[in-house]
Design a protein around this motif. Sequence first.
Motif, PDB file in Angstrom:
ATOM      1  N   GLN A  51      -6.103  -1.964  -5.436  1.00 11.97           N
ATOM      2  CA  GLN A  51      -6.684  -0.635  -5.586  1.00 11.97           C
ATOM      3  C   GLN A  51      -7.899  -0.514  -4.681  1.00 11.97           C
ATOM      4  O   GLN A  51      -8.616  -1.489  -4.488  1.00 11.97           O
ATOM      5  CB  GLN A  51      -7.090  -0.402  -7.046  1.00 11.97           C
ATOM      6  N   HIS A  53      -4.988   2.309  -3.638  1.00 14.12           N
ATOM      7  CA  HIS A  53      -3.846   2.339  -2.730  1.00 14.12           C
ATOM      8  C   HIS A  53      -4.142   3.411  -1.686  1.00 14.12           C
ATOM      9  O   HIS A  53      -4.525   4.521  -2.015  1.00 14.12           O
ATOM     10  CB  HIS A  53      -2.562   2.669  -3.472  1.00 14.12           C
ATOM     11  N   LYS A 119      -1.376   8.892   1.211  1.00 13.97           N
ATOM     12  CA  LYS A 119      -1.470   8.964  -0.243  1.00 13.97           C
ATOM     13  C   LYS A 119      -2.600   8.033  -0.659  1.00 13.97           C
ATOM     14  O   LYS A 119      -2.548   6.827  -0.418  1.00 13.97           O
ATOM     15  CB  LYS A 119      -0.164   8.524  -0.898  1.00 13.97           C
ATOM     16  N   TYR A 120      -3.634   8.618  -1.242  1.00 10.51           N
ATOM     17  CA  TYR A 120      -4.774   7.849  -1.757  1.00 10.51           C
ATOM     18  C   TYR A 120      -4.684   7.879  -3.276  1.00 10.51           C
ATOM     19  O   TYR A 120      -4.551   8.942  -3.870  1.00 10.51           O
ATOM     20  CB  TYR A 120      -6.101   8.479  -1.309  1.00 10.51           C
ATOM     21  N   GLU A 121      -4.728   6.709  -3.888  1.00 13.74           N
ATOM     22  CA  GLU A 121      -4.576   6.651  -5.338  1.00 13.74           C
ATOM     23  C   GLU A 121      -5.454   5.546  -5.914  1.00 13.74           C
ATOM     24  O   GLU A 121      -5.477   4.430  -5.398  1.00 13.74           O
ATOM     25  CB  GLU A 121      -3.114   6.375  -5.674  1.00 13.74           C
ATOM     26  N   ASN A 123      -6.257   3.865  -9.766  1.00 13.79           N
ATOM     27  CA  ASN A 123      -5.953   3.788 -11.192  1.00 13.79           C
ATOM     28  C   ASN A 123      -6.614   2.514 -11.711  1.00 13.79           C
ATOM     29  O   ASN A 123      -6.175   1.412 -11.379  1.00 13.79           O
ATOM     30  CB  ASN A 123      -4.436   3.748 -11.394  1.00 13.79           C
ATOM     31  N   THR A 144      -4.877  10.832  -7.830  1.00  8.32           N
ATOM     32  CA  THR A 144      -4.073  10.735  -6.613  1.00  8.32           C
ATOM     33  C   THR A 144      -4.319  11.944  -5.735  1.00  8.32           C
ATOM     34  O   THR A 144      -4.338  13.077  -6.227  1.00  8.32           O
ATOM     35  CB  THR A 144      -2.571  10.665  -6.969  1.00  8.32           C
ATOM     36  N   LYS A 146      -2.707  13.402  -2.078  1.00  6.87           N
ATOM     37  CA  LYS A 146      -1.623  13.178  -1.123  1.00  6.87           C
ATOM     38  C   LYS A 146      -1.611  14.322  -0.125  1.00  6.87           C
ATOM     39  O   LYS A 146      -1.522  15.484  -0.506  1.00  6.87           O
ATOM     40  CB  LYS A 146      -0.296  13.097  -1.876  1.00  6.87           C
TER      41      LYS A 146
END
Length: 161
Positions: A51, A53, A119-121, A123, A144, A146
Amino acid sequence: MLVSYHANAKEAKLTIEWLGWGVVRVIFENRSKERKVFLSPLYGSSEGRFQPHCIFTVWDSRGKEIPYRRTDIAAGIFLETTWPEDYLITVEPGETGAILVGINQLMDVEEGKFRIRLKYEYNSSDARPTNGVAYYPSEVWEGTLKSKALRVDARIKIEES
């Protein structure tokens, strides 16, 4: 040539700008009334191993996806950086914060037409320790973002002297 595209979310907006040579500027805009903290990628974030991502999908001019080239570089924090201080992107309401990110699939490409999507995520329940990272800060924004595909015509001019 600067080309950009952004994705919207309720609390944040993500803009990517092509800078050339396989590098984009990722801009986080805080659209809320509270301070937001985003996390810069680690070694392994672009592969979805750690993380946040930060996954790029890249297509060539024929629409064929250019595969990610897995590296043998050790995962974790970058050399000569301090965790977590050097990885926190603090953005006040109505302000922006930015980082530069290299796109693995385009590192050796000199020219061509491409489409790029990010895509930036983040969690926190999936955040696990790695080399140099014993914990993840609790104040990091979770969610997220995107982008839609960004069209890039990459041309590198090399001048001889």
